[in-house]
Design a protein around this motif. Structure first.
Motif, mmCIF file in Angstrom:
data_model
loop_
_atom_site.group_PDB
_atom_site.id
_atom_site.type_symbol
_atom_site.label_atom_id
_atom_site.label_comp_id
_atom_site.label_asym_id
_atom_site.label_seq_id
_atom_site.Cartn_x
_atom_site.Cartn_y
_atom_site.Cartn_z
ATOM 1 N N UNK A 178 0.830 -1.208 0.000
ATOM 2 C CA UNK A 178 0.000 0.000 0.000
ATOM 3 C C UNK A 178 0.862 1.254 0.000
ATOM 4 N N UNK A 179 1.957 1.242 0.726
ATOM 5 C CA UNK A 179 2.862 2.390 0.739
ATOM 6 C C UNK A 179 3.447 2.650 -0.652
ATOM 7 N N UNK A 180 3.959 1.603 -1.273
ATOM 8 C CA UNK A 180 4.533 1.756 -2.619
ATOM 9 C C UNK A 180 3.468 2.143 -3.633
ATOM 10 N N UNK A 181 2.270 1.616 -3.471
ATOM 11 C CA UNK A 181 1.185 1.912 -4.406
ATOM 12 C C UNK A 181 0.704 3.352 -4.290
ATOM 13 N N UNK A 182 0.960 3.962 -3.164
ATOM 14 C CA UNK A 182 0.616 5.378 -3.012
ATOM 15 C C UNK A 182 1.725 6.275 -3.560
ATOM 16 N N UNK A 183 2.973 5.854 -3.419
ATOM 17 C CA UNK A 183 4.095 6.732 -3.738
ATOM 18 C C UNK A 183 4.622 6.603 -5.165
ATOM 19 N N UNK A 184 4.773 5.410 -5.667
ATOM 20 C CA UNK A 184 5.360 5.230 -7.004
ATOM 21 C C UNK A 184 4.513 5.871 -8.108
ATOM 22 N N UNK A 185 3.193 5.731 -8.100
ATOM 23 C CA UNK A 185 2.404 6.356 -9.174
ATOM 24 C C UNK A 185 2.499 7.884 -9.201
ATOM 25 N N UNK A 186 2.931 8.507 -8.099
ATOM 26 C CA UNK A 186 3.048 9.966 -8.053
ATOM 27 C C UNK A 186 4.113 10.495 -9.017
ATOM 28 N N UNK A 187 4.956 9.617 -9.543
ATOM 29 C CA UNK A 187 5.988 10.006 -10.508
ATOM 30 C C UNK A 187 5.424 10.134 -11.922
ATOM 31 N N UNK A 188 4.213 9.650 -12.120
ATOM 32 C CA UNK A 188 3.627 9.566 -13.455
ATOM 33 C C UNK A 188 2.392 10.454 -13.559
ATOM 34 N N UNK A 189 2.115 10.933 -14.768
ATOM 35 C CA UNK A 189 0.873 11.675 -15.008
ATOM 36 C C UNK A 189 -0.272 10.677 -15.119
ATOM 37 N N UNK A 190 -1.488 11.192 -15.000
ATOM 38 C CA UNK A 190 -2.662 10.315 -15.125
ATOM 39 C C UNK A 190 -2.690 9.664 -16.502
ATOM 40 N N UNK A 191 -2.351 10.428 -17.538
ATOM 41 C CA UNK A 191 -2.345 9.876 -18.895
ATOM 42 C C UNK A 191 -1.348 8.722 -19.011
ATOM 43 N N UNK A 192 -0.183 8.866 -18.374
ATOM 44 C CA UNK A 192 0.810 7.788 -18.407
ATOM 45 C C UNK A 192 0.302 6.556 -17.665
ATOM 46 N N UNK A 193 -0.395 6.781 -16.553
ATOM 47 C CA UNK A 193 -0.897 5.658 -15.758
ATOM 48 C C UNK A 193 -2.021 4.905 -16.454
ATOM 49 N N UNK A 194 -2.732 5.595 -17.341
ATOM 50 C CA UNK A 194 -3.810 4.946 -18.075
ATOM 51 C C UNK A 194 -3.356 4.493 -19.457
ATOM 52 N N UNK A 195 -2.038 4.478 -19.677
ATOM 53 C CA UNK A 195 -1.487 3.989 -20.944
ATOM 54 C C UNK A 195 -0.559 2.815 -20.639
ATOM 55 N N UNK A 196 0.300 2.517 -21.586
ATOM 56 C CA UNK A 196 1.199 1.371 -21.406
ATOM 57 C C UNK A 196 2.212 1.570 -20.282
ATOM 58 N N UNK A 197 2.397 2.798 -19.833
ATOM 59 C CA UNK A 197 3.353 3.034 -18.752
ATOM 60 C C UNK A 197 2.862 2.478 -17.419
ATOM 61 N N UNK A 198 1.621 2.053 -17.364
ATOM 62 C CA UNK A 198 1.125 1.398 -16.163
ATOM 63 C C UNK A 198 1.955 0.135 -15.883
ATOM 64 N N UNK A 199 2.485 -0.482 -16.948
ATOM 65 C CA UNK A 199 3.330 -1.663 -16.762
ATOM 66 C C UNK A 199 4.676 -1.293 -16.137
ATOM 67 N N UNK A 200 5.153 -0.058 -16.405
ATOM 68 C CA UNK A 200 6.372 0.420 -15.756
ATOM 69 C C UNK A 200 6.141 0.559 -14.252
#
Length: 173
Positions: free
Chosen positions: A137-159
């Motif tokens: 839960x800690x990592x799931x809150x912090x790591x996505x903060x490096x990405x834009x919403x558009x990146x998270x809803x694209x293939x970068x979600x795999x990153x």
């Protein structure tokens, strides 16, 4: 009339012997191990699948699954078939968008590490709560903060998935 007290005493002795026998044998099912404890402390013995003996009332066992276990987050954890369901994680993207993460973690403990886990973390439920849930839960809150919403809803979600997995792996080991 003297027969009744003898029958009662016989039944009591039979029940006591039965309880002692039942508490002497430990059956460990496939896919599990049990750590032997004596007066609450580990004694360096882990029972693998099969039948084992212990000292009744003095020794106990703590059960761990060595099969793959799932921890899953979702909007409706009460409908999950996961062994450890939980609510999804709320966080924000780097561009300030509110996002919800839902994920599943599959893991298995090494039966050879069960005694260490009991001594340093606790039971299987405590392991999930203190390590799997807390770290994920800690990592799931912090790591996505490096990405834009558009990146998270694209293939970068795999990153993001790969980064969370790579960060969790040494913690879980």
């Amino acid at each position: 009339m003297k027969l009744v007290p003898k029958v009662v005493v016989g039944v009591i002795i039979f029940v006591i012997v039965l309880v002692v026998l039942i508490n002497t044998f430990v059956v460990v099912q496939a896919g599990k191990v049990r750590v032997l404890t004596q007066f609450g402390r580990t004694v360096g013995v882990t029972f693998n699948p099969g039948i084992h003996m212990k000292i009744p009332f003095i020794q106990n066992t703590v059960n761990y699954s060595t099969r793959q276990v799932t921890y899953e987050t979702s909007d409706f954890p009460e409908t999950s078939n996961s062994m450890y369901p939980d609510l999804s994680v709320d966080t924000t993207s780097s561009d300030g968008q509110q996002i919800q993460l839902k994920y599943t973690i599959r893991f298995a403990i090494d039966g050879k590490q069960a005694e260490w886990i009991l001594n340093n973390i606790g039971t299987m439920d405590q392991l999930v709560e203190k390590v799997v849930k807390a770290e994920a839960r800690s990592l799931s809150r912090n790591i996505p903060k490096k990405y834009t919403a558009a990146q998270l809803y694209s293939e970068q979600v795999f990153d993001v998935q790969d980064e969370i997995g790579a960060t969790l792996q040494p913690i879980f080991e």
